[in-house]
Design a protein around this motif. Structure first.
Motif, mmCIF file in Angstrom:
data_model
loop_
_atom_site.group_PDB
_atom_site.id
_atom_site.type_symbol
_atom_site.label_atom_id
_atom_site.label_comp_id
_atom_site.label_asym_id
_atom_site.label_seq_id
_atom_site.Cartn_x
_atom_site.Cartn_y
_atom_site.Cartn_z
ATOM 1 N N SER A 162 0.783 -1.267 0.148
ATOM 2 C CA SER A 162 -0.081 0.035 0.029
ATOM 3 C C SER A 162 0.732 1.274 -0.022
ATOM 4 C CB SER A 162 -0.996 0.157 1.216
ATOM 5 O OG SER A 162 -1.741 -1.178 1.276
ATOM 6 N N GLY A 163 2.149 1.159 -0.326
ATOM 7 C CA GLY A 163 3.062 2.342 -0.475
ATOM 8 C C GLY A 163 4.153 2.284 -1.600
ATOM 9 N N LEU A 164 3.647 1.280 -2.479
ATOM 10 C CA LEU A 164 4.878 1.155 -3.525
ATOM 11 C C LEU A 164 5.149 2.235 -4.416
ATOM 12 C CD1 LEU A 164 6.430 -1.128 -4.841
ATOM 13 C CD2 LEU A 164 4.685 -1.755 -6.191
ATOM 14 N N ALA A 165 3.979 2.982 -4.537
ATOM 15 C CA ALA A 165 4.293 4.329 -5.401
ATOM 16 C C ALA A 165 5.127 5.468 -4.751
ATOM 17 C CB ALA A 165 2.785 4.807 -5.692
ATOM 18 N N ASP A 166 5.149 5.254 -3.492
ATOM 19 C CA ASP A 166 5.911 6.176 -2.543
ATOM 20 C C ASP A 166 7.242 5.917 -2.453
ATOM 21 O OD1 ASP A 166 3.355 7.660 -1.963
ATOM 22 O OD2 ASP A 166 2.965 6.182 -0.416
#
Length: 265
Positions: A86-90
Motif C-alpha cells: 500500500s505504499g509502492l508508489a511512494d
C-alpha cells in the motif's frame, strides 16, 4: 534451453488469483516459469476465525503462502521483495526499477507478464508495479544501463494483465460491495472490451489446479470465499485470463491465444 515466462507483480496472491491459470498452463507445457513479487502484502487480510496471523507476521506468512502456491503451480522460482504494501508508489522509483532489472537479467525470460495500466481494477500498488516493471523491462535490454546488475537482456514480448469488461461488470452485479470498492479508488478500471484485448488464454483445463493454488493463500480467506461464490454462480467467466500486448505491436488486435506463438522451435 527451455523457454522462460516471468511475472512481475505487486502482492503475494496476484500471480495466483490473477494469472495462475496461464502460469500453470505454460509450466505444464515445459515452459520455465518464474515470479517476482514486489511486496509481501503485509497490509492485506490476516486470516479469519482461529487462523488469524499476528499483524507483524502477515508479510512473512504471505510470502510463504506464495512459495506454496508457486510449488502447486509448477513454478521454477518465486522471489518476494519487501517494498511497502500500500505504499509502492511512494518508494523512489529507481530503487524498484534496479531490483527488477537485476532479477530480469538473472532470469532472462522471453515473455514477461506485468499489471495493466489500470492495475486490474484501479489498485494503486498494481498500477505502480506495472509502471516500474515496464521501465525495468526496457532498461534491462540497455547494455550501458547499470552493467553491474548483469548482462543486458531483451525480453521478446511483454503482456499486461487486465480485467475484461465482462468480468468487472458481472462481478459488480453479483457483488455490490466490489462495485462500491472500485468507486473509492482514484483510478477506475478501463473498459477492456473484447476488441481491445491483445491475448486471451484459455485456462479451462487447468482451472481446478488454479483453485488448488489459490487455496494456499489461507490468510486471504475472505477473498477466497468471495471468489468461490463468484465461481459457483458465474463459472463461465473464470475460464480465461485476459491481456493487452505492450510489445511488440502494442495494444489490442490481432487477438492472440498463445503468448509463445512463434517463439517455439
Amino acid at each position: 534451453m527451455a523457454l522462460k515466462l516471468a511475472t512481475v507483480l505487486a502482492h503475494p496472491d496476484d500471480e495466483t488469483f490473477g494469472t495462475g491459470g496461464t502460469l500453470i498452463r505454460y509450466a505444464k507445457e515445459g515452459i520455465e516459469v518464474h515470479s517476482l513479487c514486489l511486496t509481501e502484502g503485509e497490509k492485506g487480510w490476516a486470516g479469519v476465525d482461529d487462523k488469524v496471523v499476528p499483524r507483524e507476521l502477515v508479510g512473512p506468512t504471505r510470502a510463504r503462502e506464495l512459495g506454496e502456491a508457486g510449488a502447486r503451480m509448477g513454478l521454477a522460482s518465486v522471489t518476494c521483495l519487501r517494498y511497502p504494501d500500500s505504499g509502492l508508489a511512494d518508494v523512489k522509483e529507481e530503487w524498484v526499477v534496479r531490483d527488477i532489472v537485476r532479477w530480469l537479467r538473472r532470469v532472462r525470460p522471453e515473455v514477461v507478464i506485468i499489471w495493466g495500466p489500470d492495475g486490474g481494477y484501479g489498485h494503486p500498488d498494481h498500477i505502480a508495479a506495472g509502471e516500474r516493471a515496464l521501465k525495468a523491462i526496457e532498461l534491462a535490454g540497455v547494455q550501458r544501463y547499470e552493467p553491474e546488475l548483469g548482462a543486458h537482456w531483451h525480453a521478446k514480448r511483454c503482456y499486461r494483465f487486465v480485467a475484461s469488461a465482462d468480468l468487472v461488470d458481472r462481478l459488480s452485479t453479483l457483488m455490490p460491495a466490489f462495485a462500491q470498492y472500485i468507486e473509492t479508488l482514484a483510478v477506475k478500471p478501463q473498459r477492456w472490451t473484447r476488441e481491445r484485448l491483445g491475448a486471451v488464454v484459455d485456462i479451462s483445463e487447468v482451472l481446478d489446479a488454479k483453485v488448488n493454488a489459490m487455496d494456499a493463500h489461507q490468510t486471504q480467506t475472505p477473498d477466497l470465499r468471495m471468489w468461490a461464490t463468484a465461481r459457483a454462480q458465474l463459472p463461465e467467466i473464470f475460464t480465461e485470463e485476459t491481456f493487452i500486448r505492450e510489445y511488440p505491436e502494442p495494444g489490442g488486435p490481432p487477438l492472440e491465444t498463445d503468448l509463445f506463438a512463434g517463439l517455439r522451435d
